[in-house]
Design a protein around this motif. Structure first.
Motif, PDB file in Angstrom:
ATOM      1  N   PRO A 115      71.069  18.576  92.276  1.00  0.00           N
ATOM      2  CA  PRO A 115      71.069  17.842  91.004  1.00  0.00           C
ATOM      3  C   PRO A 115      70.504  16.440  91.177  1.00  0.00           C
ATOM      4  O   PRO A 115      70.863  15.727  92.122  1.00  0.00           O
ATOM      5  N   PRO A 116      69.605  16.016  90.272  1.00  0.00           N
ATOM      6  CA  PRO A 116      68.997  14.685  90.402  1.00  0.00           C
ATOM      7  C   PRO A 116      70.016  13.561  90.438  1.00  0.00           C
ATOM      8  O   PRO A 116      69.827  12.575  91.154  1.00  0.00           O
ATOM      9  N   GLU A 117      71.112  13.703  89.665  1.00  0.00           N
ATOM     10  CA  GLU A 117      72.101  12.637  89.660  1.00  0.00           C
ATOM     11  C   GLU A 117      72.767  12.472  91.023  1.00  0.00           C
ATOM     12  O   GLU A 117      73.135  11.364  91.422  1.00  0.00           O
ATOM     13  N   MET A 118      72.914  13.592  91.754  1.00  0.00           N
ATOM     14  CA  MET A 118      73.488  13.514  93.097  1.00  0.00           C
ATOM     15  C   MET A 118      72.502  12.850  94.058  1.00  0.00           C
ATOM     16  O   MET A 118      72.890  11.998  94.870  1.00  0.00           O
ATOM     17  N   VAL A 119      71.231  13.211  93.942  1.00  0.00           N
ATOM     18  CA  VAL A 119      70.209  12.625  94.804  1.00  0.00           C
ATOM     19  C   VAL A 119      70.128  11.125  94.582  1.00  0.00           C
ATOM     20  O   VAL A 119      70.115  10.333  95.531  1.00  0.00           O
ATOM     21  N   MET A 125      73.226   9.308  96.005  1.00  0.00           N
ATOM     22  CA  MET A 125      73.219   9.218  97.456  1.00  0.00           C
ATOM     23  C   MET A 125      72.118   8.284  97.948  1.00  0.00           C
ATOM     24  O   MET A 125      72.308   7.525  98.895  1.00  0.00           O
ATOM     25  N   ARG A 126      70.955   8.327  97.288  1.00  0.00           N
ATOM     26  CA  ARG A 126      69.867   7.433  97.704  1.00  0.00           C
ATOM     27  C   ARG A 126      70.270   5.971  97.529  1.00  0.00           C
ATOM     28  O   ARG A 126      69.960   5.131  98.385  1.00  0.00           O
ATOM     29  N   SER A 127      70.972   5.668  96.444  1.00  0.00           N
ATOM     30  CA  SER A 127      71.377   4.286  96.224  1.00  0.00           C
ATOM     31  C   SER A 127      72.327   3.810  97.304  1.00  0.00           C
ATOM     32  O   SER A 127      72.332   2.618  97.662  1.00  0.00           O
ATOM     33  N   GLN A 128      73.148   4.722  97.849  1.00  0.00           N
ATOM     34  CA  GLN A 128      74.049   4.360  98.928  1.00  0.00           C
ATOM     35  C   GLN A 128      73.305   4.238 100.256  1.00  0.00           C
ATOM     36  O   GLN A 128      73.474   3.274 101.001  1.00  0.00           O
ATOM     37  N   VAL A 129      72.471   5.223 100.559  1.00  0.00           N
ATOM     38  CA  VAL A 129      71.765   5.241 101.841  1.00  0.00           C
ATOM     39  C   VAL A 129      70.819   4.056 101.968  1.00  0.00           C
ATOM     40  O   VAL A 129      70.696   3.445 103.044  1.00  0.00           O
ATOM     41  N   LYS A 130      70.145   3.665 100.889  1.00  0.00           N
ATOM     42  CA  LYS A 130      69.206   2.551 100.928  1.00  0.00           C
ATOM     43  C   LYS A 130      69.883   1.240 101.305  1.00  0.00           C
ATOM     44  O   LYS A 130      69.219   0.317 101.801  1.00  0.00           O
ATOM     45  N   LYS A 131      71.188   1.156 101.057  1.00  0.00           N
ATOM     46  CA  LYS A 131      71.902  -0.075 101.382  1.00  0.00           C
ATOM     47  C   LYS A 131      72.002  -0.298 102.898  1.00  0.00           C
ATOM     48  O   LYS A 131      72.353  -1.387 103.343  1.00  0.00           O
TER      49      LYS A 131
END
Length: 326
Positions: A137-141, A144-150
């Motif tokens: 699901p795009p909302e999951m991606v 997670m991307r917003s967290q990983v980018k940090k």
């Protein structure tokens, strides 16, 4: 259960796993204003009690394995973690969430080596991203991307003894860091010990086996785990090890920050098994290469605050991890 709550629970649980797996030391630009998170005192390294349990010392000839990198030794590590997941919610099988990968790039540098063999290193994340599969699901991606980018730009330091035990780990964070990122980094600090691969104090030879038990709390869940290592080759100060992993968690309430108000997750059971291979040069502080394949089965119940309904969720996750350094 509302889709947003369902996806939210998955994001939190999956993000916790990715944080633990990718928490390898790194170095970057120093923020102008920073605060420090430390596993031990930032001024005085602690004496570390190794929890390595030697099972079999192996065959002759034997030698003590010790890490002896020189100051200014640098490594760039690239890690990929690929995840597939199947689940059922309330007894109904959900579409498979496949081909989700997290890729990170990390750099480390040995700053000094003490007379007692303690190794001081700086480290930083220089890149991190999520590569989604077609059924994710795009909302999951996006979550997670917003967290990983940090992770990008986070820098810190660590002290490891010459047996590979992490004695101290610190992250330097901006003073205005948001609570969710601070929580993520706190979990990363706590997981640094699990990333090291301590070796026995005794002399060992080919066929030697040792076990390292852990009890860790990550993403609001306490897990008991055992890593078992077997030395299968030792040549030119490069050790090659077979690695196996067992994880088990008892029934417990998962106290995860970020859940919607009134929502709750109760873990009923979780069991994992994994195996892989690790190659490490004794003149470096980070592995040369590593692969790991893990299969996990878990069952939990999720309470929806809008309806007070509790739904059972069964989840099967397979994770493939690889690391290369240069």
């Amino acid at each position: 259960m509302k889709k947003s709550l369902f996806v939210g629970c998955l994001v939190l649980l999956m993000a916790g796993c990715s944080q633990k797996s990718t928490s390898t030391p790194t170095s970057a630009e120093s923020p102008s204003t920073s605060t420090q998170l430390a596993q031990e005192s930032p001024k005085t390294p602690s004496t570390t009690q190794s929890n390595v349990e030697l099972i079999n010392a192996g065959t002759e000839p034997k030698q003590q394995l010790r890490f002896t990198p020189a100051a200014n030794t640098k490594q760039t590590l690239q890690m990929t973690m690929h995840r597939d997941m199947t689940m059922s919610v309330g007894g109904q099988t959900q579409p498979t969430l496949d081909s989700q990968s997290i890729k990170t790039t990390m750099e480390s540098e040995v700053k000094q080596v003490d007379a007692n063999g303690d190794i001081h290193s700086d480290f930083s994340y220089t890149d991190a991203d999520v590569v989604a599969g077609k059924n994710t699901p795009p909302e999951m991606v996006n979550a997670m991307r917003s967290q990983v980018k940090k992770l990008v730009g986070l820098r810190g330091s660590m002290i490891v003894d010459n047996q590979g035990n992490t004695k101290q780990a610190n992250f330097n964070l901006p003073a205005d860091i948001d609570p969710s990122t601070k929580k993520m980094v706190e979990q990363m600090v706590n997981s640094l010990k699990q990333l090291s691969s301590p070796v026995p104090s005794e002399a060992v030879g080919i066929g030697a086996k040792w076990r390292i038990p852990h009890s860790v709390t990550a993403n609001g869940m306490t897990v008991n785990e055992n890593y078992t290592y077997e030395l299968i080759e030792l040549k030119d100060k490069v050790a090659t090890l077979q690695v196996s992993l067992e994880q088990q968690a008892e029934s417990q309430k998962i106290n995860q920050q970020g859940l919607p108000p009134g929502a709750s997750i109760d873990l009923k059971s979780m069991n994992s098994k994994g195996n892989g291979k690790l190659k490490m040069a004794l003149n470096q502080v980070m592995p040369m290469s590593s692969t790991m394949s893990v299969r996990s089965n878990s069952q939990m119940s999720v309470k929806d605050p809008s309806s007070e309904k509790t739904t059972t969720m069964d989840m099967k996750v397979s994770v493939e991890m690889s690391l290369e350094s240069k």
